[in-house]
Design an enzyme around this catalytic site. Structure first.
Site, mmCIF file in Angstrom:
data_model
loop_
_atom_site.group_PDB
_atom_site.id
_atom_site.type_symbol
_atom_site.label_atom_id
_atom_site.label_comp_id
_atom_site.label_asym_id
_atom_site.label_seq_id
_atom_site.Cartn_x
_atom_site.Cartn_y
_atom_site.Cartn_z
ATOM 1 N N LYS A 136 0.838 -1.206 0.000
ATOM 2 C CA LYS A 136 0.000 0.000 0.000
ATOM 3 C C LYS A 136 0.875 1.259 0.000
ATOM 4 O O LYS A 136 0.613 2.214 -0.729
ATOM 5 C CB LYS A 136 -0.930 -0.002 1.220
ATOM 6 N N GLN B 130 -4.561 -2.007 9.868
ATOM 7 C CA GLN B 130 -4.456 -3.337 9.258
ATOM 8 C C GLN B 130 -4.973 -4.407 10.212
ATOM 9 O O GLN B 130 -4.623 -4.427 11.393
ATOM 10 C CB GLN B 130 -2.991 -3.602 8.878
ATOM 11 N N ASP C 80 -11.000 2.239 4.349
ATOM 12 C CA ASP C 80 -11.255 0.793 4.251
ATOM 13 C C ASP C 80 -12.747 0.510 4.099
ATOM 14 O O ASP C 80 -13.149 -0.567 3.667
ATOM 15 C CB ASP C 80 -10.787 0.099 5.546
HETATM 16 N N1 LIG Z 1 -7.611 -3.029 7.469
HETATM 17 C C1 LIG Z 1 -7.366 -3.941 6.535
HETATM 18 N N2 LIG Z 1 -7.584 -3.630 5.238
HETATM 19 C C2 LIG Z 1 -7.347 -4.549 4.261
HETATM 20 O O1 LIG Z 1 -7.555 -4.254 3.063
HETATM 21 C C3 LIG Z 1 -6.836 -5.842 4.625
HETATM 22 C C4 LIG Z 1 -6.618 -6.096 5.987
HETATM 23 N N3 LIG Z 1 -6.893 -5.138 6.904
HETATM 24 N N4 LIG Z 1 -6.130 -7.299 6.382
HETATM 25 C C5 LIG Z 1 -5.757 -8.336 5.447
HETATM 26 C C6 LIG Z 1 -6.483 -8.237 4.123
HETATM 27 C C7 LIG Z 1 -5.747 -8.894 2.973
HETATM 28 N N5 LIG Z 1 -5.536 -7.865 1.992
HETATM 29 C C8 LIG Z 1 -4.834 -7.983 0.788
HETATM 30 C C9 LIG Z 1 -4.406 -6.894 0.072
HETATM 31 C C10 LIG Z 1 -3.640 -7.025 -1.074
HETATM 32 C C11 LIG Z 1 -3.276 -8.262 -1.537
HETATM 33 C C12 LIG Z 1 -2.423 -8.356 -2.748
HETATM 34 O O2 LIG Z 1 -2.070 -7.365 -3.364
HETATM 35 N N6 LIG Z 1 -2.001 -9.563 -3.171
HETATM 36 C C13 LIG Z 1 -1.183 -9.757 -4.330
HETATM 37 C C14 LIG Z 1 0.094 -10.515 -4.025
HETATM 38 C C15 LIG Z 1 0.911 -9.986 -2.891
HETATM 39 C C16 LIG Z 1 2.027 -10.954 -2.486
HETATM 40 O O3 LIG Z 1 2.838 -11.307 -3.357
HETATM 41 O O4 LIG Z 1 2.058 -11.373 -1.309
HETATM 42 C C17 LIG Z 1 -1.955 -10.553 -5.358
HETATM 43 O O5 LIG Z 1 -2.926 -11.233 -4.982
HETATM 44 O O6 LIG Z 1 -1.586 -10.500 -6.526
HETATM 45 C C18 LIG Z 1 -3.707 -9.386 -0.853
HETATM 46 C C19 LIG Z 1 -4.483 -9.239 0.304
HETATM 47 C C20 LIG Z 1 -5.997 -6.676 2.501
HETATM 48 N N7 LIG Z 1 -6.547 -6.831 3.696
#
Ligand SMILES: Nc1nc(=O)c2c([nH]1)NC[C@@H]1CN(c3ccc(C(=O)N[C@@H](CCC(=O)O)C(=O)O)cc3)C=[N+]21
Ligand SMILES: NC(=O)C1=CN([C@@H]2O[C@H](COP(=O)(O)OP(=O)(O)OC[C@H]3O[C@@H](n4cnc5c(N)ncnc54)[C@H](OP(=O)(O)O)[C@@H]3O)[C@@H](O)[C@H]2O)C=CC1
Length: 292
Positions: free
Chosen positions: A52, A96, A119
């Site tokens: 982010k 988070q 969020d």
């Molecule tokens: N307050 C809060 N807000 C959130 O938005 C939040 C949270 N807590 N807790 C956990 C989850 C999970 N989450 C993700 C965000 C981006 C990827 C993402 O970009 N993933 C990439 C890969 C990243 C990598 O390589 O590890 C993809 O799927 O291509 C995944 C999961 C947001 N969350």
């Protein structure tokens, strides 16, 4: 079968946002500023928060990362939230999740000023979503809707099954797809661990959204020929062949399911990058809504 490229779509959105920032800069206006609070050292959370912050840098947003040890008290965290609520420089912020067990996530979420809740987790924003009033939509569901929109996927009148009812993904996306909007107008079934005949239910879905957190849970026999499959799951599973020692797995058995689908999102490169793009879109809007 068409792969829904979330990474590429997110990049397009980030370019659009970068242009918006550049024109604000040229006009001498404020630059959007996102803050993120990260508690503890969980590997996944650190990666997502890092992504982010990196997205902010690329787009030209200001960003502030605030880190605390696992041992932080609820009161200390609430104090930080209140400080960010009052900070005129910060347009939006996120805490988070998950938080350590001794901190009440609901209490923290309630303490965030809804006008800075990029969020979209605060009850005021979730209520606005239900009532079709303006507010912040939760980032992951908003990212899914944006993918359906940009890929011109017909949703009206379709049978949609959402598996998983979390407050941050399954529940809100089921509401958004059931609304009288486009994308939307689906007939939605929200499934969870108590659901009976889940396999049959999924196999009848025109649009199947998996937000469970169980790698490869959705098998070939659970997917209808020509279905649209959206895989939200991102579980880290050990993999000795990777430098990091793990790989990311979705909830869908992609290799066996993909050929049956009309559209499918991969993991990684599907919904994940869109979550971050939505968060950035919400942050720009937060600043504009607050009259800056
Ligand atoms: N307050 C809060 N807000 C959130 O938005 C939040 C949270 N807590 N807790 C956990 C989850 C999970 N989450 C993700 C965000 C981006 C990827 C993402 O970009 N993933 C990439 C890969 C990243 C990598 O390589 O590890 C993809 O799927 O291509 C995944 C999961 C947001 N969350
Ligand atoms: N790509 C992204 O941007 C994001 C990805 N994620 C990922 O999505 C996944 C889900 O996370 P999250 O939404 O927080 O959900 P939770 O982990 O909070 O909840 C999981 C949901 O799945 C349901 N479930 C569990 N087992 C089964 C089963 N056998 N059959 C049917 N339903 C089941 C649970 O049902 P019950 O309620 O009955 O317990 C629950 O509703 C995780 O892998 C997470 O990492 C999450 C957020 C963003």
């Amino acid at each position: 079968m068409q792969i829904i490229n979330g990474k590429e779509t997110a990049l397009e959105i980030r370019k659009e946002l970068a242009q918006a920032v550049a024109s604000r800069k040229a006009a001498g206006k404020k630059i959007p500023h996102l803050a993120a609070i990260l508690v503890g050292n969980d590997g996944g959370s650190m990666t997502y928060v890092g992504a982010k912050v990196k997205a902010c840098e690329e787009i030209g947003f200001e960003s502030t990362l605030i880190r605390f040890e696992d041992s932080i008290t609820e009161e200390e965290l609430l104090n930080k939230v209140n400080e960010l609520n009052l900070d005129q420089e910060i347009d939006g912020f996120i805490v988070q999740l998950p938080l350590p067990a001794h901190i009440d996530e609901k209490k923290i979420t309630l303490a965030i000023d809804p006008k800075k809740d990029v969020d979209g987790f605060h009850p005021e924003n979730l209520g606005n979503m239900v009532l079709d009033l303006p507010g912040f939509l939760p980032a992951t569901p908003a990212g899914i809707i944006e993918l359906l929109r940009r890929y011109n996927i017909e949703t009206s009148g379709k049978n949609c099954v959402v598996v998983g009812r979390s407050h941050i993904v399954g529940m809100p996306v089921s509401i958004m797809l059931g609304r009288n909007t486009n994308p939307g107008n689906c007939t939605v079934t929200l499934a969870h661990s108590r659901t009976q005949n889940l396999e049959e239910l999924c196999a009848n879905a025109d649009i199947l959204i998996a937000a469970i957190g169980k790698p490869l849970f959705i098998k070939e026999n659970m997917v209808k020929e020509g279905a649209v499959v959206i895989d939200v799951g991102t579980t880290r599973v050990p993999d000795a062949s990777k430098k990091s020692g793990f790989r990311l797995r979705g909830d869908v058995d992609y290799d066996n399911v993909a050929e049956k689908c009309s559209f499918i999102t991969p993991v990684p490169g599907g919904v994940g990058p869109m979550t971050i793009a939505s968060l950035m879109m919400n942050t720009l809007r937060a600043m504009e809504l607050n009259g800056k």
